[in-house]
Scaffold this active site. Structure first.
Site, PDB file in Angstrom:
ATOM      1  N   ASN A 258      -4.818   2.159  -1.726  1.00 47.48           N
ATOM      2  CA  ASN A 258      -5.335   0.801  -1.937  1.00 47.48           C
ATOM      3  C   ASN A 258      -6.066   0.638  -3.261  1.00 47.48           C
ATOM      4  O   ASN A 258      -6.614  -0.419  -3.536  1.00 47.48           O
ATOM      5  CB  ASN A 258      -6.213   0.348  -0.760  1.00 47.48           C
ATOM      6  CG  ASN A 258      -7.596   0.966  -0.820  1.00 47.48           C
ATOM      7  OD1 ASN A 258      -7.818   1.930  -1.548  1.00 47.48           O
ATOM      8  ND2 ASN A 258      -8.518   0.415  -0.069  1.00 47.48           N
TER       9      ASN A 258
ATOM     10  N   GLY B 175      -1.734   1.427  10.602  1.00 46.44           N
ATOM     11  CA  GLY B 175      -2.094   1.902   9.272  1.00 46.44           C
ATOM     12  C   GLY B 175      -3.592   2.135   9.131  1.00 46.44           C
ATOM     13  O   GLY B 175      -4.025   3.140   8.563  1.00 46.44           O
TER      14      GLY B 175
ATOM     15  N   LYS C 182       0.803  -1.231   0.000  1.00 42.98           N
ATOM     16  CA  LYS C 182       0.000   0.000   0.000  1.00 42.98           C
ATOM     17  C   LYS C 182       0.836   1.282   0.000  1.00 42.98           C
ATOM     18  O   LYS C 182       0.353   2.336  -0.380  1.00 42.98           O
ATOM     19  CB  LYS C 182      -0.961   0.012   1.196  1.00 42.98           C
ATOM     20  CG  LYS C 182      -2.104  -0.981   1.053  1.00 42.98           C
ATOM     21  CD  LYS C 182      -3.088  -0.817   2.190  1.00 42.98           C
ATOM     22  CE  LYS C 182      -4.201  -1.849   2.075  1.00 42.98           C
ATOM     23  NZ  LYS C 182      -5.241  -1.638   3.082  1.00 42.98           N
TER      24      LYS C 182
HETATM   25  P1  ATR Z   1      -2.923  -2.097  10.833  1.00 44.89           P
HETATM   26  O1  ATR Z   1      -2.293  -1.610   9.559  1.00 44.89           O
HETATM   27  O2  ATR Z   1      -3.889  -3.233  10.617  1.00 44.89           O
HETATM   28  O3  ATR Z   1      -3.526  -1.008  11.635  1.00 44.89           O
HETATM   29  P2  ATR Z   1      -0.507  -2.154  12.397  1.00 44.89           P
HETATM   30  O4  ATR Z   1      -0.005  -0.961  11.653  1.00 44.89           O
HETATM   31  O5  ATR Z   1       0.429  -3.261  12.683  1.00 44.89           O
HETATM   32  O6  ATR Z   1      -1.752  -2.789  11.685  1.00 44.89           O
HETATM   33  O7  ATR Z   1      -1.114  -1.612  13.782  1.00 44.89           O
HETATM   34  C1  ATR Z   1      -1.609  -2.466  14.754  1.00 44.89           C
HETATM   35  C2  ATR Z   1      -2.310  -1.659  15.848  1.00 44.89           C
HETATM   36  O8  ATR Z   1      -2.886  -2.602  16.760  1.00 44.89           O
HETATM   37  C3  ATR Z   1      -1.364  -0.813  16.668  1.00 44.89           C
HETATM   38  O9  ATR Z   1      -2.073   0.308  17.160  1.00 44.89           O
HETATM   39  C4  ATR Z   1      -0.999  -1.747  17.824  1.00 44.89           C
HETATM   40  O10 ATR Z   1      -0.578  -1.106  19.000  1.00 44.89           O
HETATM   41  P3  ATR Z   1       0.981  -0.695  19.176  1.00 44.89           P
HETATM   42  O11 ATR Z   1       1.213   0.505  18.320  1.00 44.89           O
HETATM   43  O12 ATR Z   1       1.109  -0.403  20.631  1.00 44.89           O
HETATM   44  O13 ATR Z   1       1.783  -1.903  18.757  1.00 44.89           O
HETATM   45  C5  ATR Z   1      -2.340  -2.378  18.061  1.00 44.89           C
HETATM   46  N1  ATR Z   1      -2.253  -3.651  18.762  1.00 44.89           N
HETATM   47  C6  ATR Z   1      -1.845  -4.834  18.270  1.00 44.89           C
HETATM   48  N2  ATR Z   1      -1.933  -5.798  19.215  1.00 44.89           N
HETATM   49  C7  ATR Z   1      -2.389  -5.191  20.343  1.00 44.89           C
HETATM   50  C8  ATR Z   1      -2.713  -5.642  21.659  1.00 44.89           C
HETATM   51  N3  ATR Z   1      -2.557  -6.915  22.005  1.00 44.89           N
HETATM   52  N4  ATR Z   1      -3.197  -4.740  22.535  1.00 44.89           N
HETATM   53  C9  ATR Z   1      -3.365  -3.459  22.186  1.00 44.89           C
HETATM   54  N5  ATR Z   1      -3.081  -2.964  20.954  1.00 44.89           N
HETATM   55  C10 ATR Z   1      -2.609  -3.816  20.048  1.00 44.89           C
END
Ligand code: ATR
Length: 515
Positions: free
Chosen positions: A318, A370, A297
């Site tokens: 996208n 993202g 993306k």
């Molecule tokens: P996407 O593009 O799907 O948003 P990403 O960029 O990897 O995926 O972002 C994942 C989000 O989910 C982030 O906000 C992450 O929090 P962190 O920035 O603290 O890593 C959040 N996230 C993932 N697992 C989590 C968990 N177990 N508890 C709370 N937040 C979580």
């Protein structure tokens, strides 16, 4: 022509498969290397037992006894293999016999029998390791003038597929069979004619059917979903690029819509590991537009001559379409349909709640990845004030800084806090809308919940962008408390619809619907 590869152990099972798919196929290939030994005796009678095709004539058949070195199941000696080929061809019923390129010069007896029986030789080469540099030589050089050259190669990535497409472009017109196998080469199966191939191979999709080669789909998918028989030189090609991508539901969605609207267009999954090579391939095929999924993306943004505000705001693209329509060479324009896809169901829910619009409303967004960026951008532009909660505060603050650096047209304000129980109080002040953008609660961890500490008043609109499961634990708890809830499937459908309008707009502007 759609050719069904028959890989059952018995002739009777193969005939049943041919009968089952006869309404959608044009020919069969008997892969006699899969036959049980005792079945071989009657091999020469197989063609005359085949059912009729759509045109009323009996389905024509290729006889293939694929050797182990070419990816086949034949494990016995070469003498025995030739004996079996000869036995089949002498029966007189096969329209084609597949003979490998390396047999040339030692196959005089087979050629004589084929000539006597009126059977055309397909001169095949297989490469499961990659795309040979001298593909053209292998393909046409190995075949006699009256033979049909065939090449089946395994591209290791997008750059290989580009070389494959270029090698074919340079060839003089001739009847040929060509295919790039595996997920990377899948487009060459659906667009077989565009790649200069007389047929495309499919396998039955029975539970225990053995797929004859990597990348085969069943004939009903090829004929029904991809409308193989109506793909012609004018068919507009769309697709989704990603890695992995073969599980994507987008081909089902977009091909159905193209069929409903009677547009001469097809939508394919492109497994892409190299975005630069894909853009070159997109000019060769040519591709008119495509969806972009993980992990490309951001990478596609460097190829755009124009980016919609949604791309700059969301920091990701996208949807990519050709500027000026399918035939124009005006470069590529990028959009982010997640922005509209996110807003559409929310605006519906807001209007049902009696809100004139979203302006001045207060929302909590959970997560700062993202997906959250597109959500926060969409909300700010609509004048919503946002509380951004994230496990890692730095990341939330970085998102806000990034957004401030783009000309987002934002009119709402955003504030950040750590996602923890103490955030419940401030959340209550940002509780018109609660949007969940993390993977928490997604299958397989569907019992998890990102804000177990928060008690719903019942007045919130709660929106979870996760769509597996369709109702997350968070949404269930919100609905039980009387909240309006929106599941991720609605966002998926709305963003796909926004993409479809971009794709079909090109089609409706450029081409008349098929009669
Ligand atoms: P996407 O593009 O799907 O948003 P990403 O960029 O990897 O995926 O972002 C994942 C989000 O989910 C982030 O906000 C992450 O929090 P962190 O920035 O603290 O890593 C959040 N996230 C993932 N697992 C989590 C968990 N177990 N508890 C709370 N937040 C979580």
């Amino acid at each position: 022509m759609i050719c069904l590869s028959l890989t059952a152990g018995t002739l009777a099972e193969n005939l049943r498969a041919a009968a089952r798919f006869a309404p959608v196929i044009d020919m069969v290939e008997l892969r006699a290397d899969f036959l049980l030994r005792e079945q071989r005796t009657d091999l020469h009678r197989f063609p005359s037992a085949l059912p009729a095709a759509r045109d009323g004539n009996r389905l024509p058949a290729i006889l293939t006894v694929r050797a182990g070195r070419d990816g086949g199941q034949w494990r016995e000696g070469e003498g025995e293999r030739r004996h079996l080929l000869l036995h089949g061809v002498r029966g007189g019923g096969y329209a084609w016999v597949d003979l490998e390129g390396w047999l040339r010069g030692s196959d005089a007896g087979l050629l004589e029998a084929a000539a006597a029986a009126g059977t055309t030789v397909i001169r095949s080469m297989h490469d499961f390791e990659g795309v040979p540099d001298d593909l053209a030589k292998h393909l046409d050089g190995a075949a006699r003038p009256q033979e049909i050259p065939k090449a089946a190669v395994m591209p290791g990535g997008s750059a290989d597929l580009l070389r494959f497409a270029r090698a074919l472009q340079g060839l003089a017109p001739r009847r040929r069979v060509v295919v790039a196998m595996g997920a990377v080469g899948f487009a060459t199966r659906v667009l077989a004619r565009r790649f200069g191939s007389m047929f495309t191979f499919c396998s039955p999709n029975d539970i225990d059917a053995r797929v004859a080669a990597p990348g085969h789909v069943d004939p009903e998918t090829m004929a029904g979903l991809y409308r193989y028989h109506s793909i012609d030189a004018d068919t507009a090609v769309f697709g989704v690029i990603g890695n992995p991508v073969m599980h994507s539901q987008s081909p089902v969605y977009h091909n159905r819509r193209f069929a409903e609207d009677q547009l001469n267009a097809v939508y394919l999954p492109f497994a892409v590991d190299d975005v630069d090579a894909f853009f070159e391939l997109a000019d060769l095929i040519p591709v008119d537009g495509f969806s972009v999924t993980i992990p490309h993306k951001q990478a596609v943004m460097g190829h755009l001559v124009q980016s919609d505000a949604s791309v700059l705001g969301a920091g990701a693209c996208n949807t990519v379409v050709r500027r000026g329509g399918g035939d124009a060479d005006g470069g590529w324009i990028g959009y982010n349909s997640d922005v509209e896809g996110f807003l559409t169901p929310l605006l519906d829910a807001a209007s049902q709640a009696g809100w004139p619009d979203l302006r001045g409303r207060r929302a909590t967004v959970i997560g700062a990845g993202g997906a959250a960026r597109a959500v926060v951008y969409a909300l700010l532009r609509r004048g919503v004030n946002v509380l951004l909660l994230n496990r890692t505060l730095d990341r939330a603050e970085a998102l806000v800084r990034d957004l401030a650096g783009t000309d987002s047209g934002a009119s709402g304000a955003v504030t950040c806090a750590v996602l923890e129980a103490s955030a419940a109080d401030v959340m209550r002040r940002y509780a018109d809308v609660i949007v969940q953008t993390t993977s928490v609660g997604m299958v397989p961890d569907s019992e998890a919940e990102p804000i177990p500490f928060y008690r719903f008043s019942g007045h919130e609109i709660v929106y979870d962008i996760v769509y597996t499961p369709p109702v997350t634990r968070l949404l269930r708890r919100a609905a039980d408390a009387g909240c309006t809830t929106i599941g991720g499937a609605r966002m998926f459908a709305a963003q796909a619809d926004a993409q479809y309008r971009l794709f079909s707009r090109l089609q409706l502007a450029d081409r008349s619907p098929r009669q």
